[in-house]
Each structure stands twice: as C-alpha cells, then as structure tokens.
Design a protein around this motif. Structure first.
Motif, PDB file in Angstrom:
ATOM      1  N   SER A   8     101.087  72.571 -49.469  1.00 19.77           N
ATOM      2  CA  SER A   8     101.586  71.496 -50.326  1.00 19.77           C
ATOM      3  C   SER A   8     102.439  72.114 -51.427  1.00 19.77           C
ATOM      4  CB  SER A   8     100.427  70.697 -50.937  1.00 19.77           C
ATOM      5  OG  SER A   8      99.743  71.472 -51.895  1.00 19.77           O
ATOM      6  N   GLU A   9     103.215  71.299 -52.084  1.00 17.14           N
ATOM      7  CA  GLU A   9     104.078  71.797 -53.155  1.00 17.14           C
ATOM      8  C   GLU A   9     103.253  72.359 -54.310  1.00 17.14           C
ATOM      9  OE1 GLU A   9     107.795  68.801 -52.326  1.00 17.14           O
ATOM     10  OE2 GLU A   9     106.082  68.062 -53.476  1.00 17.14           O
ATOM     11  N   ARG A  45     101.095  69.836 -43.535  1.00  9.34           N
ATOM     12  CA  ARG A  45     102.134  70.089 -44.537  1.00  9.34           C
ATOM     13  C   ARG A  45     102.255  68.811 -45.349  1.00  9.34           C
ATOM     14  NH1 ARG A  45     105.765  73.337 -42.208  1.00  9.34           N
ATOM     15  NH2 ARG A  45     104.804  75.028 -43.367  1.00  9.34           N
ATOM     16  N   ASN A  46     102.080  68.933 -46.654  1.00 10.66           N
ATOM     17  CA  ASN A  46     102.126  67.785 -47.556  1.00 10.66           C
ATOM     18  C   ASN A  46     103.336  67.909 -48.466  1.00 10.66           C
ATOM     19  OD1 ASN A  46      99.682  67.270 -46.393  1.00 10.66           O
ATOM     20  ND2 ASN A  46      98.489  67.395 -48.260  1.00 10.66           N
ATOM     21  N   ARG A  47     104.149  66.872 -48.473  1.00  9.69           N
ATOM     22  CA  ARG A  47     105.295  66.784 -49.377  1.00  9.69           C
ATOM     23  C   ARG A  47     105.256  65.403 -50.012  1.00  9.69           C
ATOM     24  NH1 ARG A  47     104.755  71.287 -48.808  1.00  9.69           N
ATOM     25  NH2 ARG A  47     106.227  72.857 -48.119  1.00  9.69           N
ATOM     26  N   GLY A  48     104.997  65.396 -51.302  1.00  8.67           N
ATOM     27  CA  GLY A  48     104.839  64.112 -51.982  1.00  8.67           C
ATOM     28  C   GLY A  48     103.660  63.368 -51.385  1.00  8.67           C
ATOM     29  N   GLU A  95     101.833  63.303 -45.614  1.00  9.58           N
ATOM     30  CA  GLU A  95     100.884  64.283 -45.093  1.00  9.58           C
ATOM     31  C   GLU A  95     101.100  64.357 -43.586  1.00  9.58           C
ATOM     32  OE1 GLU A  95      97.104  63.720 -48.044  1.00  9.58           O
ATOM     33  OE2 GLU A  95      97.293  62.310 -46.395  1.00  9.58           O
TER      34      GLU A  95
END
Length: 167
Positions: free
Chosen positions: A84-85, A155-158, A161
């Motif tokens: 994640s970020e 992979r989490n972006r914002g 998910e």
C-alpha cells in the motif's frame, strides 16, 4: 553514471494473528477497525515488535488481547502480503493454535470484548470487515474454501484493493 535518489526509510509492518478453536467455535475480539474505527470482530493479534520472533509476538498479543496463554503455533493458516502507499510490503501471518489455557479476559484497552463464536457466526462477523485483505483470507481459511497455508498478495491504492495473486 546514474544517480540514485535517496529514499526515506518506510516503517515495515509485520502482524501476527491466531486462530484458536474450542470445539466448533472460534475466538474473536471486538475492536475499532475499518471506516471511522467502527467496532468490528476480528482474529486476535497485532504488531511484531523489534527483536520479537513471530511466535513470541503471537503469544504476547494473545495474552494482551484475550488473557489466554498459548503454546506455539501448530501450522500457518494463511499469509497476507500487502503493498500500500502508506505501508509498502506489509505482512500479516495467521497461525492455528491448538494449545492454550486460562480464562478469556482482555487486558488491552483497545479490545472491547473477546469471546468464542460458533463457526458460522464467526464467519458472518468476519465477513463484515471493510477491507478485503482483512476479510477474504480469514473467511477463506475458516470456511475451507482456501487451502491452509495459502498466500494472498494485495496491492492497495487509495480505496482500490486488488488481489494480485493467491497460491
């Protein structure tokens, strides 16, 4: 010649969770999770501290969150790796625990309650977790839809998910 950009170290997150069964029941805790720290049920567990091995963190977290003394894990239930970020390369490992003693009595102020639930009710409660990486591996494991020891990669972006792979 190439120049490398200096990187600021990002804290690594390592979590442990334990699946403790009593006959056809599973031990869950109620704590602030999800959107706006809503009180939800989850497996007991938490962060691995510097200098701790996974089984040591599991014992400490179990004691804090449930009041129970546990033995060593008997097998890996599942592993979740999340990019994640905020936390690149976060890892969470859940273990099955067969040996335990004591009375359920949480000692962690973040835990509102710890209690055993019949397996169908536990699966339903865990299905309410907001995050797919929190919800899918544990529900898959407890229902038997996913083999023990499965690895889940997200992979989490914002708010997105994405399950990248599972084996």
């Amino acid at each position: 010649m190439t120049t490398e950009k200096a990187r600021t170290p990002v804290p690594r997150v390592q979590l442990v969770m334990g699946i403790l069964r009593r006959d056809d029941e599973v031990l869950l805790v109620r704590e602030g999770l999800g959107a706006d720290s809503a009180l939800l049920r989850s497996l007991p567990g938490g962060g691995v501290e510097d200098g701790e091995l996974l089984h040591e963190a599991l014992r400490r977290e179990r004691r804090e969150e449930t009041g129970l003394l546990v033995g060593d894990p008997v097998r890996t239930a599942f592993l979740v790796h999340i990019d994640s970020e905020r936390y690149p390369s976060a890892m969470a490992v859940a273990f099955e625990i067969d040996e335990w003693s004591g009375t359920v009595a949480p000692q962690d102020g973040d835990i509102e309650q710890a209690a055993f639930f019949p397996l169908p009710a536990a699966v339903q409660l865990l299905g309410e977790l907001d995050s797919a990486p929190q919800r899918e591996p544990v529900v898959g494991c407890l229902t038997g839809r996913v083999a023990p020891g499965a690895t889940w990669l997200y992979r989490n972006r914002g708010r997105d998910e994405t399950l990248v792979a599972r084996w």
